[in-house]
Write an enzyme that holds these catalytic residues in place. Sequence first.
Site, PDB file in Angstrom:
ATOM      1  N   MET A  71      23.940   9.347   3.997  1.00  0.00           N
ATOM      2  CA  MET A  71      23.631  10.583   4.719  1.00  0.00           C
ATOM      3  C   MET A  71      23.818  10.380   6.219  1.00  0.00           C
ATOM      4  O   MET A  71      24.355  11.246   6.910  1.00  0.00           O
ATOM      5  CB  MET A  71      22.191  11.024   4.406  1.00  0.00           C
ATOM      6  CG  MET A  71      21.843  12.398   4.932  1.00  0.00           C
ATOM      7  SD  MET A  71      22.964  13.684   4.330  1.00  0.00           S
ATOM      8  CE  MET A  71      21.949  14.475   3.086  1.00  0.00           C
TER       9      MET A  71
ATOM     10  N   GLU B  37       0.816  -1.221   0.000  1.00  0.00           N
ATOM     11  CA  GLU B  37       0.000   0.000   0.000  1.00  0.00           C
ATOM     12  C   GLU B  37       0.851   1.273   0.000  1.00  0.00           C
ATOM     13  O   GLU B  37       0.434   2.307  -0.512  1.00  0.00           O
ATOM     14  CB  GLU B  37      -0.959   0.019   1.189  1.00  0.00           C
ATOM     15  CG  GLU B  37      -2.112  -0.974   1.075  1.00  0.00           C
ATOM     16  CD  GLU B  37      -1.763  -2.370   1.564  1.00  0.00           C
ATOM     17  OE1 GLU B  37      -0.571  -2.624   1.873  1.00  0.00           O
ATOM     18  OE2 GLU B  37      -2.678  -3.209   1.634  1.00  0.00           O
TER      19      GLU B  37
ATOM     20  N   LYS C 171     -17.576  -1.472   5.537  1.00  0.00           N
ATOM     21  CA  LYS C 171     -18.009  -2.435   4.530  1.00  0.00           C
ATOM     22  C   LYS C 171     -19.532  -2.453   4.358  1.00  0.00           C
ATOM     23  O   LYS C 171     -20.032  -2.491   3.243  1.00  0.00           O
ATOM     24  CB  LYS C 171     -17.522  -3.821   4.964  1.00  0.00           C
ATOM     25  CG  LYS C 171     -17.595  -4.871   3.890  1.00  0.00           C
ATOM     26  CD  LYS C 171     -16.972  -6.157   4.397  1.00  0.00           C
ATOM     27  CE  LYS C 171     -17.190  -7.266   3.376  1.00  0.00           C
ATOM     28  NZ  LYS C 171     -16.737  -8.559   3.889  1.00  0.00           N
TER      29      LYS C 171
END
Lengths: 170, 555
Positions: free
Chosen positions: B469, B50, B162
Site C-alpha cells: 500500500m 500484550e 497492586k
Amino acid sequence: MRHTLAVLVENNPGVLARVAGLFSRRGYNIDSLSVGRTERPDVSRMTIVVEGDQSVLEQVTKQLHKLVDVIKISDITPEEYVDRELVMLKVNADPARRGEIMQIADVFRARIVDLGRKTVTIECTGDEGKINAFEESLRHYGIKELVRTGKIAMLRGHKATSLEEKRDED
Amino acid sequence: MELTAAQGLIRCLELEGVDVLFGYPGGANLPVYDALHESKIIKHILVRHEQGAVHAADAYARVTGKVGVAIATSGPGATNLVTGIANAYMDSVPMVLITGQVSTSQVGTDAFQEVDITGITMPITKHNYLVKDAKKLPSIIKKAFHIAASGRPGPVLIDLPKDVASEIIKFDYPKEVSLRGYKPIYTGHKAKIKEAAELMMKAKRPVIYAGGGVLSSHATAELRELAEILTAPVTNTFMGLSSFPGNHPLFLGMLGLHGTRYANMAVTNCDLLISLGARFGDRVTGKIESFAPNATIIHVDIDPAEIGKNVRVDVPIVGDVKSVIHDMLSHLKKKDRSDWLEEVQNWKKQYPLIYSREGKLKPQAVIQKLSEYSKGDVIVATDVGQHQMWVAQYFSFMNPGSLISSGGLGTMGFGLPAAIGAQLGLPDKRVILVTGDGSLQMTIQELATAVDQKLPLKIFVLNNSTLGMVRQLQEFYTDKRYMAVHFDFVPDFAMIAKAYSIEGYTITSEEELDKLLPEIMENDKAVVVNCIVDSNVNVSPMVLAGKGIIEAIDC
C-alpha cells in the site's frame, strides 16, 4: 463569536485533564476556563469561554457530552447573565505616583491589597470589559505581574443551571 | 463475603459473563493472576505480547457481541495495550482493559514499571478509572462494562494498583448502574423518523449507505427489509461490510477511495442518501464538496457528535440503528424504482471490478478463490494494507460480522491476534486470516498462541516482499521514488509454520491454490499458506487525494 458555557462536572480527579485534553486534541480554542466547587460537594462547575462559529460550538458541546464525567452543559451566551472576573496586578509605583494609581483604582472600585517599596498590588473584579479597561489604564505605569481568574457566570433571575437529580457516588 | 479486591475483580468478571480473558502477567498484577488461579469459569489465554491480547479481545468482542477483556501489568505491559485500545476506540468495539499499577504510595514517583496509563489512554478510551479505594472496585467494574457495551461501544480501562488489589473488601456487586453524565439515546425522535420516511417515499434515486453501526446494533435484518421495501441500492463502508449479503441484487459493494465505481456513481447521483451507523469518514467521502452533491441526507447514528461533524445533514436522527429502522418501517410502503435500479445495474455492468490475471499469481485471485471456495461461510480476519482492500473488493460476505478488520486506525499486526480472538469466540466456525508479509511480521509471535490453543486458523499470506500500500502511495504521490517499501529479506513463512509445528505451504499459481485449497481448509490444525504474488499490483480503482469519489482512476 465567543460563547460562554456553564459546564457541571463530577468532582472527580482528572476531570479537568479530560476537558482540557478534549479541547486541545480537537483543536478548539479556549479563551478562558475556570473551575471550582459548587453548592454540592460532588459537583464542580466549569465556566468555559470558547471561540468559534455555531458548528464549532455544536461539536464542542457534543464532544463534551461524550465525557462520562460531564453532567450538564448550558450555553448561557444568549441568556441574561452576570459574569465576573477577578484580576490581581502588581504595578510599579514610586511613592510619588501612588496617589495617581490609587485614584485609578478608586474609579474602577478596585482595592489595594498589598504595598511594596516600589509596587502596589491591586485586585479588581468585574466583567471582562471592565477588567480590560482597568488593565489598560495601568499599563503605562509598568505592570510587573498580572493574573486573571477567567470568567465565571451565572444566569439572572430565578433561572439556574444547577442539577435537580439525586446524587450518585463516585 | 470478604475477598481481596483482586478476588472481587475476578468475581465481578464472572458475574459479567466473561468466560475468556486475554492477558499477560507481571509484577503489578500478581494479585489479579493469583485470584484468576481460583476461577473455574474464566479461561485465561496467555498471549506472547500484550498487543496480541488486546486485539484478540477486540475480535472476540466483535464475533460474540460480548465485552472483550484483556489484562496486562503496569508500565510496558500497559503501554503495549495502547495501539489495541486506540484500534477498539476507532472501530467502536466494547472492551474492558485491566492494567496493574504500582502501589498507591509509589504512584507518581517514577517507580519501576510505572506509567500513567489513565493519562495516556484518556483520548482513546470512552472512559477510564484509576482505582484508589478498593471498596469502590465492584461499582467501577459494573460501570466499566456498562459504558463499554452501551451507546456507541468502546474501550474502558481500569488501572488497579497492586496494594489496592490486595486489600480486603466486603464483596457486593451492584445490580444497576446510574451515571448521571452518561445516558445514551436509543430511540429515535418520532417526528424526525416520520420526516425521513416521507423523504424515502418521495425520493427517486435513494441510496443506503450502511456502516459498522448496523453490525454493532444487530440491525442487518432490518437493513435488508428497509432496502427491499424501498428498492434502494445499498453500499457499505469498510466497517459495514458483511451487514448486507454480498450476492444481493441491491448490493453495490464498498464505496469510497477504493470503492467500486458503481457505488461511488450511485452515491454521487442519488437524490437521497440514507446513512445508517456510518460517520462520513475521509476514506469514504474523498473531497467533501463532491460527496453526494445533490442529495438530501438522512443521518442515523447513536453518537450525536457524529451528526453534522463532517457533512451537513438534512434529517439528523440520534438513536440505535435497529430501533430507528424498525420505527421507520411502519411508515413505509413497498416502492418500485425500476428506472433507478436499471441505471445502477447498468453502471454495475459497465464498470465492474477488474484485474489482469496474466503473469504471476494475482493477489485478487487468491481472495476470489477463497470467497468462492468458502461460499462466504467463514470468518475473515485481515491485516492492513492492499490485501485488506482486496478482501473488501473481492470477498463476497454472506453473514453479518464475518469480516474482522482494523478499519479506523488501520493497525498492521491486528490480523493474527484478531483471528485468534475470533476463533476462540466461535470455535465451530472456520476462521481465515488474510494478511500480508508486512503486517504478519508485526505480530507473528502470536502463532505460538494459536498453536498453544490448538486453533485451526487458515492463514493466507499475500507475500509480495513489499509494503504494497505504501509502495502504491509512493507511486502516485512521490513520483515512484520508492523508499523503504521493499524488503530485501523476507522469511520463508512456510518454514516458520513448520517451526511452530504446523503445516506450511508455498504457492505460486492459481492451479496450485485450486489443488491445495480442500486440503488446507480441511486441516484441523493451523495452516500457513505463503502465497507468492505479483508485487506490482495496485488497489484499483483509486481516488487520489483531494479528488471526489467520482474521479477514481484505474491503476
